[in-house]
Design an enzyme around this catalytic site. Structure first.
Site, short mmCIF file in Angstrom:
data_model
loop_
_atom_site.label_atom_id
_atom_site.label_comp_id
_atom_site.label_asym_id
_atom_site.label_seq_id
_atom_site.Cartn_x
_atom_site.Cartn_y
_atom_site.Cartn_z
N GLY A 1 24.44 -5.17 -78.17
CA GLY A 1 23.33 -5.50 -78.71
C GLY A 1 22.54 -4.25 -78.82
CB CYS B 1 28.74 25.62 -105.66
SG CYS B 1 28.52 27.09 -106.58
CD GLU C 1 28.57 17.96 -102.01
OE1 GLU C 1 28.54 17.98 -103.19
OE2 GLU C 1 27.26 18.59 -101.35
CD GLU D 1 22.96 15.05 -116.45
OE1 GLU D 1 23.01 14.28 -117.22
OE2 GLU D 1 22.79 16.12 -116.69
#
Length: 386
Positions: free
Chosen positions: A342, A240, A365, A135
């Protein structure tokens, strides 16, 4: 013929089936990903058109048994993750979100009806899933989530916000974790449910050939049988996450290998001061250091896979793999970029793209800090999270 990057001949410890699967996934990446990934990354395009190809190889939920899943071994799953991430982290992320998180949650914690309803279609790539745990204000500490599910007659009504949710805007179904009066529970939520909205996060500097979203759940009503009956408390989503973390320990070695291969080829072809730059001592030192860490990381991943197959793999061991291999893979990709000079900042070459992607992989994770404290707790017996 032995791979010149496989200094310890780790291939000899793979079975014929494991090598065959690896070859199939590598061929898919060579044919479909390498010619297009620079454009996909530039345009922030996730190649959903590859999902049927992944399903054709049996890669979706490949480590799960039954319900149309392939039931492959842990090392086979790891090798598939490695080969996909050699193409791009976004592809391995899709494998993780679909198979380890969404399908894994339904397989481990769902009812028979839920498994039969969702898993066969997800294994065929006909249904895409996502996993809503993180969240805006609850990242490394998901116990602080504010998403709440309340009973209303025979239904559940879910309200809250989720962030950095992979695949959400293209998903057909979401596994949503929410607080209830009975603790944290998991719910299967069709993304067409009224009140469910997924918005892709724009302006990303990493994982551009992938999809991460904000999810809004505004009084989303689902039937009572949408709850995952065996999922109670944070231990369920953490199981999970451990499946996904295991795949990461393998996958990041694919990004590292592709970067090293690119640097080795480039340094052999690029000539400065009258000779190939691979012939200079400082360049060789970089190539050797990268090769050592690639081989050690792959050996660690293989060890974790054999432990997993024997039922002995612990969360702390998974944290060792995720922390070490992601950290070393970033170093390999960055070092490979320096050999390209580069030209290394051009999308024509992969190392900087891989390094950028791995900054996201390093974060999701479980951050470096989280995995460090998990290992520290194992070493000392002291929980330092609070």
């Amino acid at each position: 013929m032995q791979d010149p990057l496989d200094l310890l001949d780790l291939d000899a410890d793979l079975t014929a089936n494991e090598r065959s699967l690896r070859s199939d996934v590598r061929a898919l990446v060579d044919e479909h990903v390498r010619p297009n990934i620079a454009e996909w990354y530039e345009s922030a395009h996730f190649p959903r058109e590859l999902v049927p190809e992944l399903a054709r190889l049996g890669l979706l939920g490949m480590h799960l048994d039954g319900y149309g899943c392939a039931g492959r071994g842990a090392v086979e799953y790891g090798l598939a993750a490695l080969e996909l991430e050699a193409g791009d982290s976004g592809l391995r992320t899709f494998l993780s979100v679909q198979g380890s998180l969404a399908m894994g949650a339904i397989r481990m914690f769902g009812s028979e009806d839920q498994r039969n309803r969702w898993l066969p279609e997800m294994a065929r790539g006909e249904v895409i899933g996502c996993f809503g745990l993180t969240e805006p204000d609850a990242g490394s500490d998901p116990s602080g989530m504010s998403t709440y599910a309340r009973r209303d007659g025979g239904d559940w009504v879910i309200s809250g916000r989720k962030r950095w949710i992979g695949l959400a805007s293209i998903a057909d179904v979401a596994v949503i974790w929410a607080k209830t009066d009975d603790g944290i529970r998991g719910f299967i939520v069709p993304t067409t449910a009224p009140g469910f909205a997924a918005t892709p996060i724009a302006g990303k500097l990493s994982m551009r050939a992938s999809v991460q979203c904000d999810i809004a759940l505004d009084d989303v009503r689902v039937p009572g049988d949408s709850i995952l009956p065996e999922a109670r408390g944070l231990g369920a989503p953490f199981r999970c996450l451990n499946e996904a973390r295991y795949g990461i320990a393998w996958g990041v070695m694919g990004a590292a290998r592709d970067s090293l291969t690119t640097a080795l080829r480039y340094s052999s072809d690029r000539r400065q001061f009258g000779r190939a730059i691979a012939g200079f001592q400082l360049t060789q030192a970089k190539l050797v250091d990268m090769s050592l860490e690639l081989e050690k990381g792959t050996m660690l991943a293989l060890r974790l896979g054999r432990l997993k197959e024997s039922g002995r793999l612990t969360p702390e061991q998974i944290s060792i793999g995720k922390l070490n291999n992601t950290r070393e893979a970033i170093r390999i990709c960055r070092t490979a970029r320096t050999i390209l000079g580069g030209n290394g900042i051009s999308s024509e070459y992969s190392p900087l793209r891989h390094a950028s992607n791995l900054e996201s992989v390093r974060t999701y994770e479980g951050t470096d800090e989280v995995h460090t404290l998990i290992i520290g707790r194992r070493l000392t017996g002291i929980d330092a999270f609070r």
